[in-house]
Design an enzyme around this catalytic site. Structure first.
Site, PDB file in Angstrom:
ATOM      1  N   GLU A 124      -3.718   0.217  15.039  1.00 41.19           N
ATOM      2  CA  GLU A 124      -2.584   0.125  15.962  1.00 41.19           C
ATOM      3  C   GLU A 124      -2.804   0.935  17.236  1.00 41.19           C
ATOM      4  OE1 GLU A 124       0.061  -1.641  16.073  1.00 41.19           O
ATOM      5  OE2 GLU A 124      -0.038  -2.628  14.125  1.00 41.19           O
TER       6      GLU A 124
ATOM      7  N   GLU B 282     -12.090   4.334  -5.872  1.00 39.37           N
ATOM      8  CA  GLU B 282     -11.585   5.669  -5.526  1.00 39.37           C
ATOM      9  C   GLU B 282     -12.239   6.769  -6.368  1.00 39.37           C
ATOM     10  OE1 GLU B 282      -7.701   7.109  -7.751  1.00 39.37           O
ATOM     11  OE2 GLU B 282      -7.273   5.374  -6.490  1.00 39.37           O
TER      12      GLU B 282
END
Length: 324
Positions: free
Chosen positions: A97, A128
């Protein structure tokens, strides 16, 4: 046919009592499933209302990290976000963004998700838990002077641990953003940002308060970074990419708000400036033509060390005012 059962040795018993608020039961939502829709929403939003205060308490270390990141980007280096699951997805969201808002690119801020880009939409099993993958990523994409910021709601994610330890061993500045005040990884970060948001409404669901806290932290961090780098005039975006009709209209409105000119005049000057909001703004504020405005701006490029005017707009206007 019997149900398949995991091998007892494969069950991570050491994580059953993981010391993290995100894994504790929240007494405020203990009877959540017995409530009607309004009752559920009231509980959820009541808990969410506490998140901003928890982030505010970390304003000091967030500000410290802003300065480190600004210095790195100004020197041509990159700020790297690394995370898994929700934490990693929020990091990707924040980084991408920055492009339309501040005209930033991956050479300034880059996000890396455990399991690769495909893990944004589909969970990648074991990603992870792979500390070696985190370390390998740092060795592959980071260089001296870069900043490595790990995001881990629980404060223990092995992928993030591997990345932070590799970065620190290479002499890079490191930071951790976690929703666990007792985060295991705090010792691997130069700047630990530990957000005390308490247990989740749905136990262990870190997409809720922990995610919101991480998003608020990233909002503050990246916005302050970009502003310090000279991408705004006051609170107006002057490096916005006008990639659609709405944003083209926004650029003209920004010029009107900043200068007091009419929309027609702002549009005319913006066109004469070749679409550069910066040049058009200096021209409108100073009354100079766009060529003189561009020349003045060239003398005052973006510089975070220029206190009070990192964008150079005020300095360029003041310089034009002194010219005959």
């Amino acid at each position: 046919m019997t149900d398949p059962r995991p091998d007892d040795a494969a069950i991570p018993l050491d994580l059953v009592d993981l010391p993290s608020p995100t894994e504790e039961r929240n007494p405020a939502s203990a009877e959540l499933d017995s409530l009607d829709a309004r009752g559920m929403v009231d509980v959820i939003l009541g808990e969410d209302a506490t998140v901003a205060g928890a982030v505010q308490e970390q304003a000091g270390p967030i500000s410290e990290l802003v300065e480190i990141c600004v210095g790195a980007i100004a020197a041509g280096r990159t700020v790297h976000y690394l995370g898994a699951g929700t934490s990693g997805r929020l990091a990707v969201l924040d980084a991408v963004e920055l492009a339309p808002t501040f005209n930033a690119d991956e050479s300034m801020v880059a996000a890396h998700l455990a399991g690769g880009a495909g893990a944004f939409l589909t969970a990648v099993e074991g990603a992870e838990d792979d500390a070696e993958a985190g370390a390998a990523l740092v060795h592959e994409v980071c260089v001296a002077g870069d900043v490595v910021i790990g995001l881990a709601a629980s404060g223990r994610t092995p992928f993030v641990r591997g990345a932070l330890q590799a970065a620190r061993a290479a002499g890079m500045p490191t930071a951790l953003i976690s929703a666990n005040p007792r985060a295991e990884l705090a010792g691997d970060a130069d700047i630990p940002i530990l957000l005390d948001v308490g247990p989740e409404v749905v136990t262990g669901s870190t997409r809720m308060k922990a995610g919101t806290a991480q998003k608020l932290t990233l909002n503050a961090l990246s916005t302050a970074m970009m502003v310090r780098l000279g991408t705004t005039y006051g609170n107006l975006m002057i490096d916005v990419r006008p990639t659609n009709a709405k944003l083209v209209g926004r650029t003209v409105r920004i010029l009107v708000q900043a200068s007091g000119a009419s929309a027609e005049e702002a549009g005319r000057v913006l066109q004469a400036a070749g679409g550069s909001v910066r040049v058009a703004l200096v021209a409108l504020l100073s009354g100079a033509d766009v060529d003189r405005a561009a020349a003045a701006l060239a003398d005052y490029p973006r510089d975070p060390r220029r206190a009070g005017d990192p964008a150079g707009i005020r300095s360029a206007v003041a310089a034009l005012a002194k010219q005959p």
